[in-house]
Design an enzyme around this catalytic site. Sequence first.
Site, PDB file in Angstrom:
ATOM      1  N   SER A 125     -11.599 -36.970  27.426  1.00 48.01           N
ATOM      2  CA  SER A 125     -10.810 -36.929  26.211  1.00 48.01           C
ATOM      3  C   SER A 125     -10.337 -38.334  25.837  1.00 48.01           C
ATOM      4  O   SER A 125     -11.157 -39.233  25.652  1.00 48.01           O
ATOM      5  CB  SER A 125      -9.642 -35.955  26.390  1.00 48.01           C
ATOM      6  OG  SER A 125      -9.021 -35.677  25.155  1.00 48.01           O
ATOM      7  N   ASP A 158     -15.934 -28.289  20.243  1.00 51.35           N
ATOM      8  CA  ASP A 158     -14.963 -29.374  20.362  1.00 51.35           C
ATOM      9  C   ASP A 158     -14.830 -30.120  19.036  1.00 51.35           C
ATOM     10  O   ASP A 158     -15.821 -30.362  18.348  1.00 51.35           O
ATOM     11  CB  ASP A 158     -15.408 -30.342  21.462  1.00 51.35           C
ATOM     12  CG  ASP A 158     -14.283 -31.221  21.979  1.00 51.35           C
ATOM     13  OD1 ASP A 158     -13.577 -31.833  21.163  1.00 51.35           O
ATOM     14  OD2 ASP A 158     -14.128 -31.319  23.213  1.00 51.35           O
ATOM     15  N   HIS A 165     -12.487 -27.986  23.613  1.00 52.96           N
ATOM     16  CA  HIS A 165     -11.933 -29.143  24.308  1.00 52.96           C
ATOM     17  C   HIS A 165     -11.322 -28.720  25.646  1.00 52.96           C
ATOM     18  O   HIS A 165     -10.790 -27.620  25.770  1.00 52.96           O
ATOM     19  CB  HIS A 165     -10.878 -29.804  23.419  1.00 52.96           C
ATOM     20  CG  HIS A 165     -10.596 -31.225  23.779  1.00 52.96           C
ATOM     21  ND1 HIS A 165     -11.575 -32.196  23.768  1.00 52.96           N
ATOM     22  CD2 HIS A 165      -9.442 -31.848  24.162  1.00 52.96           C
ATOM     23  CE1 HIS A 165     -11.033 -33.362  24.115  1.00 52.96           C
ATOM     24  NE2 HIS A 165      -9.748 -33.168  24.364  1.00 52.96           N
TER      25      HIS A 165
END
Length: 206
Positions: free
Chosen positions: A49, A149, A179
């Site tokens: 991330s 995502d 995610h």
Amino acid sequence: MVLSPDYRLTPEHPFPAAIEDAYTTLCWITRNANTLGIDPARIGLTGESAGGGLAAGLALLTRDREGPTLLFQNLVYPVLDDRTTTGQPDASPVGGEFLWTRTSNTFMWAALLNPVAPGAADVSPYAAPARATDLSGLPPVYLSVGALDLFLDEDLAYAQRLIHQGVSVELEIVPGACHIFDQTDTPVATRSIARRIDAMKRGFGL
């Protein structure tokens, strides 16, 4: 050996605090390789991330500063492009519907780039790696992202640009995954983590 820098965080410490801390750590690792018992010629980067975006930015910064040699980048659903906050043509209609939303993304970029506005012309590529025009000479990349995502489109575009500029890329798109999907106790997470570990082993030549 895994070393994780305790870098300064936003919103108290916006860009470039985190990446400068990461670069300082990387140089420290190289200088102290003998003490740490590692080979300074066999160092890779990994992150998830925002950490994946930081790893990608660090690879760019290290190349441009002619810093330590890096073997690979292992990027998991990395955050790469602040321009997602201003809209994307042909963006996935389901991206960002789960867990990490467009609202969350806008807040994150505003905190990171402060006082520069997300989407502005002068955003640094070390903050948003997708802004870099020259991706040549970077270490090989393993990139994993879920099909649901928010970062799917920017990750795919970045991977394609890397390939076009001669960087070796291995791309994993995980069907049905949003995610941070790999933090769930599910078969798809187990398989993806195994592939990520395998990519790192191959990156080290194991």
